[in-house]
Design a protein around this motif. Sequence first.
Motif, PDB file in Angstrom:
ATOM      1  N   ASP A 319       0.856  -1.184   0.000  1.00  0.00           N
ATOM      2  CA  ASP A 319       0.000   0.000   0.000  1.00  0.00           C
ATOM      3  C   ASP A 319       0.897   1.241   0.000  1.00  0.00           C
ATOM      4  OD1 ASP A 319      -1.865   1.994   0.394  1.00  0.00           O
ATOM      5  OD2 ASP A 319      -2.741   1.129   2.204  1.00  0.00           O
ATOM      6  N   ASP A 320       0.706   2.127  -0.978  1.00  0.00           N
ATOM      7  CA  ASP A 320       1.511   3.346  -1.017  1.00  0.00           C
ATOM      8  C   ASP A 320       0.692   4.601  -0.749  1.00  0.00           C
ATOM      9  OD1 ASP A 320       0.065   3.481  -3.350  1.00  0.00           O
ATOM     10  OD2 ASP A 320       1.788   3.882  -4.660  1.00  0.00           O
ATOM     11  N   THR A 321      -0.498   4.444  -0.166  1.00  0.00           N
ATOM     12  CA  THR A 321      -1.279   5.627   0.185  1.00  0.00           C
ATOM     13  C   THR A 321      -0.597   6.351   1.344  1.00  0.00           C
ATOM     14  OG1 THR A 321      -2.665   4.314   1.683  1.00  0.00           O
ATOM     15  CG2 THR A 321      -3.460   4.604  -0.568  1.00  0.00           C
ATOM     16  N   PRO A 322      -0.742   7.679   1.431  1.00  0.00           N
ATOM     17  CA  PRO A 322      -0.062   8.438   2.486  1.00  0.00           C
ATOM     18  C   PRO A 322      -0.452   7.940   3.879  1.00  0.00           C
ATOM     19  CG  PRO A 322      -0.921   9.913   0.805  1.00  0.00           C
ATOM     20  CD  PRO A 322      -1.477   8.553   0.489  1.00  0.00           C
ATOM     21  N   CYS A 323       0.556   7.913   4.767  1.00  0.00           N
ATOM     22  CA  CYS A 323       0.324   7.488   6.143  1.00  0.00           C
ATOM     23  C   CYS A 323       0.256   8.714   7.042  1.00  0.00           C
ATOM     24  CB  CYS A 323       1.447   6.566   6.601  1.00  0.00           C
ATOM     25  SG  CYS A 323       1.237   5.921   8.281  1.00  0.00           S
ATOM     26  N   ARG A 324      -0.540   8.620   8.091  1.00  0.00           N
ATOM     27  CA  ARG A 324      -0.713   9.761   9.005  1.00  0.00           C
ATOM     28  C   ARG A 324       0.591  10.165   9.688  1.00  0.00           C
ATOM     29  NH1 ARG A 324      -3.622   8.891  13.415  1.00  0.00           N
ATOM     30  NH2 ARG A 324      -4.048   6.681  13.189  1.00  0.00           N
TER      31      ARG A 324
END
Length: 446
Positions: A319-324
């Motif tokens: 998963d390459d979605t932005p992390c908090r």
Amino acid sequence: MNRQSALRNAEVFMFDPAAERMPREALAGLQFQRLKNTLEHAYANVPHYQRAFAAAGVKPESLSSLADIVRFPFTLKTDLRDNYPFGMFALPRQQLTRLHASSGTTGRPTVVGYTSGDLDRWANLMARSLGCAGAVPGDVVHNAYGYGLFTGGLGAHYGAERLGCTVVPMSGGGTERQVSLLNDFGANVLCATPSYALNIAEVAESAGVDLRRSPLRYGVFGAEPWSEALRQDLEARLGIKAVDIYGLSEIMGPGVACECHVAQSGLHGWEDHFLFEIIDPETLAPKRFGEAGELVITTLTKEALPMIRYRTRDITRLDDTPCRCGRTHLRIMRVTGRDDDMLIIRGVNVYPSQVEAVLVGFPGLSPHYQIVLTRAGALDAMTVEVELAPGAPDDEQSRARKGTEVRHHIKSLIGVTCDIDVKRQGEVPRSQGKAVRVKDERKARS
């Protein structure tokens, strides 16, 4: 800069917080240069890779982009065993600082080695991982991973020291003393396998020690697949945030990837030192980003034991979605099991972690279990040994009712029919390190 200097200078990026937040484009450029160096290093110094590259019709100069990695051959655990003990090393044994090895219970052990530079990078990556998990300099880190040839104990130890923590090198076993020292020394971080952390929590409760009231804040748990249900149970029992860490000896040891304590949603894979792929374990074809499959890892900065496209057999997705937390490195979602650990029971595919997810938190049961495989004629059969929770009725009739409930629940959620053996408290074996979740009696009875 020559190849050896590029490998040795990799530690510049190791313990720099900015390296965890590199722009994706810059990270890809760094990966490409290090991948080229690694392919050249492996091809020039490891006869196995010379033969494997020739069979695949490639050379290091065949790489013109990161995507070209799919042209190169896979490396398997059997390759390390076939080249036992030192045949996969890219440097003479005399230049190695340390050796680790697997137990070798199913044949020749796999042997891995490290230069002093490799050990320095490993310590830095473990320090990065522990910081990602929530540890800070000055924390007391209680290390209950096993020391010795297993990489877990020493990996966590040197990483915690590198971070500036105070390390309690307990190793596994002696659980009553573990509880006492966790409480007396005021540990802030517990490092252990999740199954052994569960054992520690249970022994603490039996001794009347409430670790939820102690300074303990984080648990860094790995070395075996574990479920979200077990995470929640450990957090409730120990009063911590339970964070997943990932690694394997063939690649480095622990610290290849780690969850952040902010999101606890997938493990940040340290892409400046490892290249991650997902393949179909049957066809070996690359899977699209986000699809589940087998994790494949190429090392980018290893000197002693470079690994090209190592098949981990672990099933996950990327998963390459932005992390908090702000880190830009992709996330390896929770490993659900190993391809070679998958059980096929009367045509149904079952992972032990699926059984765990059903059992942990089930009313009237403790979270301890074991799967026993037997053969009934030509078919495999599965019995799940479960254990009653403290205070649950343990008369024969109550146990029979509980077994029926559990059997129905497993059937409805996993789709497999199995027998349930409901045991009294303390009768299911406890973990002292890596849990033995599956007991295979098929060959013994055939």
